[in-house]
Design a protein around this motif. Structure first.
Motif, PDB file in Angstrom:
ATOM      1  N   LEU A 168     -91.400  41.453 -90.204  1.00  0.00           N
ATOM      2  CA  LEU A 168     -90.834  42.802 -90.248  1.00  0.00           C
ATOM      3  C   LEU A 168     -90.023  43.108 -88.990  1.00  0.00           C
ATOM      4  CD1 LEU A 168     -93.983  44.542 -91.725  1.00  0.00           C
ATOM      5  CD2 LEU A 168     -91.778  44.295 -92.885  1.00  0.00           C
ATOM      6  N   ALA A 169     -90.526  42.672 -87.838  1.00  0.00           N
ATOM      7  CA  ALA A 169     -89.782  42.884 -86.597  1.00  0.00           C
ATOM      8  C   ALA A 169     -88.490  42.074 -86.596  1.00  0.00           C
ATOM      9  CB  ALA A 169     -90.653  42.507 -85.397  1.00  0.00           C
ATOM     10  N   ALA A 170     -88.548  40.858 -87.144  1.00  0.00           N
ATOM     11  CA  ALA A 170     -87.340  40.028 -87.215  1.00  0.00           C
ATOM     12  C   ALA A 170     -86.299  40.642 -88.139  1.00  0.00           C
ATOM     13  CB  ALA A 170     -87.704  38.623 -87.689  1.00  0.00           C
ATOM     14  N   ALA A 171     -86.748  41.278 -89.206  1.00  0.00           N
ATOM     15  CA  ALA A 171     -85.807  41.945 -90.106  1.00  0.00           C
ATOM     16  C   ALA A 171     -85.172  43.163 -89.433  1.00  0.00           C
ATOM     17  CB  ALA A 171     -86.530  42.364 -91.386  1.00  0.00           C
ATOM     18  N   ARG A 172     -85.957  43.835 -88.588  1.00  0.00           N
ATOM     19  CA  ARG A 172     -85.422  45.003 -87.890  1.00  0.00           C
ATOM     20  C   ARG A 172     -84.486  44.601 -86.766  1.00  0.00           C
ATOM     21  NH1 ARG A 172     -83.317  48.181 -85.327  1.00  0.00           N
ATOM     22  NH2 ARG A 172     -83.965  50.262 -84.627  1.00  0.00           N
ATOM     23  N   TRP A 173     -84.789  43.489 -86.063  1.00  0.00           N
ATOM     24  CA  TRP A 173     -83.978  43.028 -84.944  1.00  0.00           C
ATOM     25  C   TRP A 173     -83.627  41.547 -85.152  1.00  0.00           C
ATOM     26  CZ3 TRP A 173     -88.516  45.977 -83.459  1.00  0.00           C
ATOM     27  CH2 TRP A 173     -88.222  47.296 -83.102  1.00  0.00           C
ATOM     28  N   PRO A 174     -82.699  41.252 -86.054  1.00  0.00           N
ATOM     29  CA  PRO A 174     -82.407  39.855 -86.417  1.00  0.00           C
ATOM     30  C   PRO A 174     -81.759  39.033 -85.317  1.00  0.00           C
ATOM     31  CG  PRO A 174     -80.872  41.358 -87.490  1.00  0.00           C
ATOM     32  CD  PRO A 174     -81.929  42.214 -86.866  1.00  0.00           C
ATOM     33  N   ASP A 175     -81.324  39.674 -84.236  1.00  0.00           N
ATOM     34  CA  ASP A 175     -80.734  38.910 -83.142  1.00  0.00           C
ATOM     35  C   ASP A 175     -81.786  38.211 -82.294  1.00  0.00           C
ATOM     36  OD1 ASP A 175     -81.359  41.681 -82.427  1.00  0.00           O
ATOM     37  OD2 ASP A 175     -80.657  41.146 -80.413  1.00  0.00           O
ATOM     38  N   LEU A 176     -83.055  38.562 -82.470  1.00  0.00           N
ATOM     39  CA  LEU A 176     -84.128  37.945 -81.683  1.00  0.00           C
ATOM     40  C   LEU A 176     -84.792  36.826 -82.509  1.00  0.00           C
ATOM     41  CD1 LEU A 176     -85.813  41.142 -80.192  1.00  0.00           C
ATOM     42  CD2 LEU A 176     -84.127  39.637 -79.114  1.00  0.00           C
ATOM     43  N   PRO A 177     -85.123  35.689 -81.879  1.00  0.00           N
ATOM     44  CA  PRO A 177     -85.682  34.543 -82.624  1.00  0.00           C
ATOM     45  C   PRO A 177     -87.185  34.687 -82.898  1.00  0.00           C
ATOM     46  CG  PRO A 177     -85.449  33.942 -80.321  1.00  0.00           C
ATOM     47  CD  PRO A 177     -84.874  35.336 -80.449  1.00  0.00           C
ATOM     48  N   ILE A 178     -87.566  35.802 -83.481  1.00  0.00           N
ATOM     49  CA  ILE A 178     -88.987  36.064 -83.713  1.00  0.00           C
ATOM     50  C   ILE A 178     -89.522  35.222 -84.867  1.00  0.00           C
ATOM     51  CG2 ILE A 178     -90.695  37.863 -84.216  1.00  0.00           C
ATOM     52  CD1 ILE A 178     -89.286  38.003 -81.457  1.00  0.00           C
ATOM     53  N   LEU A 179     -88.663  34.867 -85.820  1.00  0.00           N
ATOM     54  CA  LEU A 179     -89.134  34.029 -86.926  1.00  0.00           C
ATOM     55  C   LEU A 179     -89.580  32.656 -86.438  1.00  0.00           C
ATOM     56  CD1 LEU A 179     -86.702  34.894 -89.866  1.00  0.00           C
ATOM     57  CD2 LEU A 179     -89.070  35.643 -89.522  1.00  0.00           C
ATOM     58  N   ASP A 180     -89.012  32.180 -85.326  1.00  0.00           N
ATOM     59  CA  ASP A 180     -89.494  30.919 -84.736  1.00  0.00           C
ATOM     60  C   ASP A 180     -90.951  31.059 -84.307  1.00  0.00           C
ATOM     61  OD1 ASP A 180     -86.926  29.990 -85.031  1.00  0.00           O
ATOM     62  OD2 ASP A 180     -86.421  30.084 -82.896  1.00  0.00           O
ATOM     63  N   VAL A 181     -91.295  32.208 -83.754  1.00  0.00           N
ATOM     64  CA  VAL A 181     -92.663  32.458 -83.302  1.00  0.00           C
ATOM     65  C   VAL A 181     -93.608  32.528 -84.504  1.00  0.00           C
ATOM     66  CG1 VAL A 181     -94.142  34.006 -81.983  1.00  0.00           C
ATOM     67  CG2 VAL A 181     -91.752  33.678 -81.295  1.00  0.00           C
ATOM     68  N   VAL A 182     -93.164  33.174 -85.572  1.00  0.00           N
ATOM     69  CA  VAL A 182     -93.965  33.236 -86.799  1.00  0.00           C
ATOM     70  C   VAL A 182     -94.201  31.836 -87.349  1.00  0.00           C
ATOM     71  CG1 VAL A 182     -94.029  34.060 -89.185  1.00  0.00           C
ATOM     72  CG2 VAL A 182     -93.161  35.559 -87.368  1.00  0.00           C
ATOM     73  N   SER A 183     -93.166  31.018 -87.332  1.00  0.00           N
ATOM     74  CA  SER A 183     -93.273  29.653 -87.857  1.00  0.00           C
ATOM     75  C   SER A 183     -94.296  28.838 -87.072  1.00  0.00           C
ATOM     76  CB  SER A 183     -91.901  28.977 -87.808  1.00  0.00           C
ATOM     77  OG  SER A 183     -91.976  27.645 -88.262  1.00  0.00           O
ATOM     78  N   VAL A 184     -94.290  28.979 -85.770  1.00  0.00           N
ATOM     79  CA  VAL A 184     -95.258  28.251 -84.946  1.00  0.00           C
ATOM     80  C   VAL A 184     -96.668  28.757 -85.216  1.00  0.00           C
ATOM     81  CG1 VAL A 184     -96.025  27.915 -82.569  1.00  0.00           C
ATOM     82  CG2 VAL A 184     -93.631  27.564 -83.168  1.00  0.00           C
ATOM     83  N   ARG A 185     -96.828  30.047 -85.368  1.00  0.00           N
ATOM     84  CA  ARG A 185     -98.159  30.577 -85.709  1.00  0.00           C
ATOM     85  C   ARG A 185     -98.676  29.950 -87.003  1.00  0.00           C
ATOM     86  NH1 ARG A 185    -102.227  34.116 -85.832  1.00  0.00           N
ATOM     87  NH2 ARG A 185    -102.765  35.011 -87.863  1.00  0.00           N
ATOM     88  N   ARG A 186     -97.794  29.729 -87.935  1.00  0.00           N
ATOM     89  CA  ARG A 186     -98.203  29.189 -89.236  1.00  0.00           C
ATOM     90  C   ARG A 186     -98.362  27.673 -89.230  1.00  0.00           C
ATOM     91  NH1 ARG A 186     -94.407  33.275 -92.831  1.00  0.00           N
ATOM     92  NH2 ARG A 186     -96.031  34.871 -93.171  1.00  0.00           N
ATOM     93  N   GLY A 187     -98.184  27.055 -88.066  1.00  0.00           N
ATOM     94  CA  GLY A 187     -98.480  25.637 -87.959  1.00  0.00           C
ATOM     95  C   GLY A 187     -97.310  24.728 -87.688  1.00  0.00           C
ATOM     96  N   SER A 188     -96.120  25.269 -87.539  1.00  0.00           N
ATOM     97  CA  SER A 188     -94.968  24.434 -87.226  1.00  0.00           C
ATOM     98  C   SER A 188     -95.145  23.777 -85.861  1.00  0.00           C
ATOM     99  CB  SER A 188     -93.683  25.274 -87.215  1.00  0.00           C
ATOM    100  OG  SER A 188     -92.610  24.561 -86.636  1.00  0.00           O
ATOM    101  N   PRO A 189     -94.765  22.499 -85.737  1.00  0.00           N
ATOM    102  CA  PRO A 189     -94.871  21.827 -84.438  1.00  0.00           C
ATOM    103  C   PRO A 189     -93.703  22.130 -83.498  1.00  0.00           C
ATOM    104  CG  PRO A 189     -94.048  20.288 -86.077  1.00  0.00           C
ATOM    105  CD  PRO A 189     -94.325  21.583 -86.815  1.00  0.00           C
ATOM    106  N   ALA A 190     -92.793  22.992 -83.912  1.00  0.00           N
ATOM    107  CA  ALA A 190     -91.608  23.294 -83.110  1.00  0.00           C
ATOM    108  C   ALA A 190     -91.998  23.823 -81.736  1.00  0.00           C
ATOM    109  CB  ALA A 190     -90.732  24.310 -83.833  1.00  0.00           C
ATOM    110  N   GLU A 191     -91.144  23.564 -80.774  1.00  0.00           N
ATOM    111  CA  GLU A 191     -91.378  24.035 -79.418  1.00  0.00           C
ATOM    112  C   GLU A 191     -90.926  25.487 -79.278  1.00  0.00           C
ATOM    113  OE1 GLU A 191     -92.905  22.551 -76.819  1.00  0.00           O
ATOM    114  OE2 GLU A 191     -93.430  21.022 -78.299  1.00  0.00           O
ATOM    115  N   LEU A 192     -91.638  26.232 -78.444  1.00  0.00           N
ATOM    116  CA  LEU A 192     -91.194  27.545 -78.021  1.00  0.00           C
ATOM    117  C   LEU A 192     -90.818  27.450 -76.553  1.00  0.00           C
ATOM    118  CD1 LEU A 192     -93.856  29.839 -79.756  1.00  0.00           C
ATOM    119  CD2 LEU A 192     -91.532  29.321 -80.525  1.00  0.00           C
ATOM    120  N   THR A 193     -89.692  28.025 -76.199  1.00  0.00           N
ATOM    121  CA  THR A 193     -89.129  27.854 -74.867  1.00  0.00           C
ATOM    122  C   THR A 193     -89.038  29.188 -74.133  1.00  0.00           C
ATOM    123  OG1 THR A 193     -86.849  28.234 -75.584  1.00  0.00           O
ATOM    124  CG2 THR A 193     -87.735  25.987 -75.841  1.00  0.00           C
ATOM    125  N   ALA A 194     -88.430  29.119 -72.966  1.00  0.00           N
ATOM    126  CA  ALA A 194     -88.218  30.339 -72.184  1.00  0.00           C
ATOM    127  C   ALA A 194     -87.354  31.342 -72.942  1.00  0.00           C
ATOM    128  CB  ALA A 194     -87.570  29.988 -70.847  1.00  0.00           C
TER     129      ALA A 194
END
Length: 213
Positions: A168-194
Motif C-alpha cells: 500500500l505504501a509503494a502504491a502511494r509513493w511509487p518512486d520509493l523501492p519499497i516493493l523490494d523490501v516486501v519481496s525480501v520479507r517474503r523470502g527473496s534472496p535479493a540484497e537490500l542496500t543503502a
C-alpha cells in the motif's frame, strides 16, 4: 515453524488445566506467514502462573476473562497488550481454544495508539537509522514496513500485515523501492542496500507528514 497445536501441547504439559483460552493474531491470521514468522498468540490462564518460553512463539498472557474488558482495564501476566491487538483479535483473530472474545474498544483508541507509537517508538529508532553506517537486511525490512502498518491503520482503521502495508505504501509513493523490501520479507534472496535504507527513512518522513496534515 511452530503450530498452535504444538505450542498448546507444550503448555498443557507444563501448566495442566490452566490454559482456558488461546487466540491467534499477527501473520497467521493476516495471510502473511513468511520464513521465520513467529506464532503470535494470546493465552488466557485460569490461574496466574509463569508461562515458560518457547522458541518461535510470541506470547501475551492474560487472566481468563480479560478479553471481555477494555484493554486499558487489563494487566497482562506477560507480554504486551495494546488497542491494536484488541482490535485484531476482535476482527481477524482466530480462537483455537475457548470462546471467541469480544475485546471491546474504539477506533479512536486504536488511532491514538498508532500515532503515539510512531512518535515514541519509531521516531527515536529512525534517529538512529539516519546516522547508522550500515543497517542489516532484517533491520531494513523491520523499519521499512513497520511504520507503514500504523500509517494505513490511522488512515483507514484497518489492520493489515507488514507485507500488505508495504504494498500500500509503494502504491502511494511509487518512486520509493519499497516493493523490494516486501519481496525480501517474503523470502527473496535479493540484497537490500543503502539505497533501500535511505528509502525507508524517506518513507517514514512522508508517513509522518501524511498523518500530521
Amino acid at each position: 515453524m511452530v503450530t498452535p497445536g504444538e505450542y498448546l501441547s507444550f503448555l498443557d504439559a507444563r501448566l495442566p488445566g490452566l490454559v482456558a483460552g488461546a487466540h491467534l493474531h499477527g501473520s497467521h491470521v493476516l495471510d502473511d506467514v513468511v520464513p521465520g514468522s513467529d506464532l503470535d498468540i494470546v493465552i488466557e490462564l485460569s490461574s496466574a502462573a509463569e508461562v515458560p518460553a518457547f522458541e518461535g512463539a510470541d506470547v501475551a498472557v492474560v487472566p481468563a476473562g480479560s478479553l471481555e474488558k477494555p484493554v486499558f482495564d487489563v494487566t497482562p501476566l506477560a507480554g504486551e497488550i495494546t488497542p491494536v491487538l484488541w482490535q485484531q483479535l476482535r476482527t481477524a483473530g482466530q480462537t483455537v481454544r475457548g470462546a471467541r472474545p469480544t475485546c471491546p474498544g474504539t477506533a479512536a483508541d486504536v488511532e491514538d495508539y498508532c500515532r503515539s507509537n510512531l512518535v515514541s517508538y519509531w521516531t527515536p529508532l529512525f534517529d538512529q537509522v539516519r546516522v547508522a553506517p550500515e543497517v542489516p537486511r532484517d533491520g531494513i525490512v523491520w523499519v521499512g514496513l513497520g511504520p507503514a502498518r500504523l500509517w494505513h491503520t490511522i488512515r483507514t482503521g484497518e489492520i493489515v500485515s507488514k507485507s500488505r502495508a508495504g504494498e500500500l505504501a509503494a502504491a502511494r509513493w511509487p518512486d520509493l523501492p519499497i516493493l523490494d523490501v516486501v519481496s525480501v520479507r517474503r523470502g527473496s534472496p535479493a540484497e537490500l542496500t543503502a539505497v533501500h535504507t535511505r528509502a525507508t527513512v524517506e518513507l517514514f518522513d512522508r508517513i509522518m507528514a501524511d498523518v500530521t496534515t
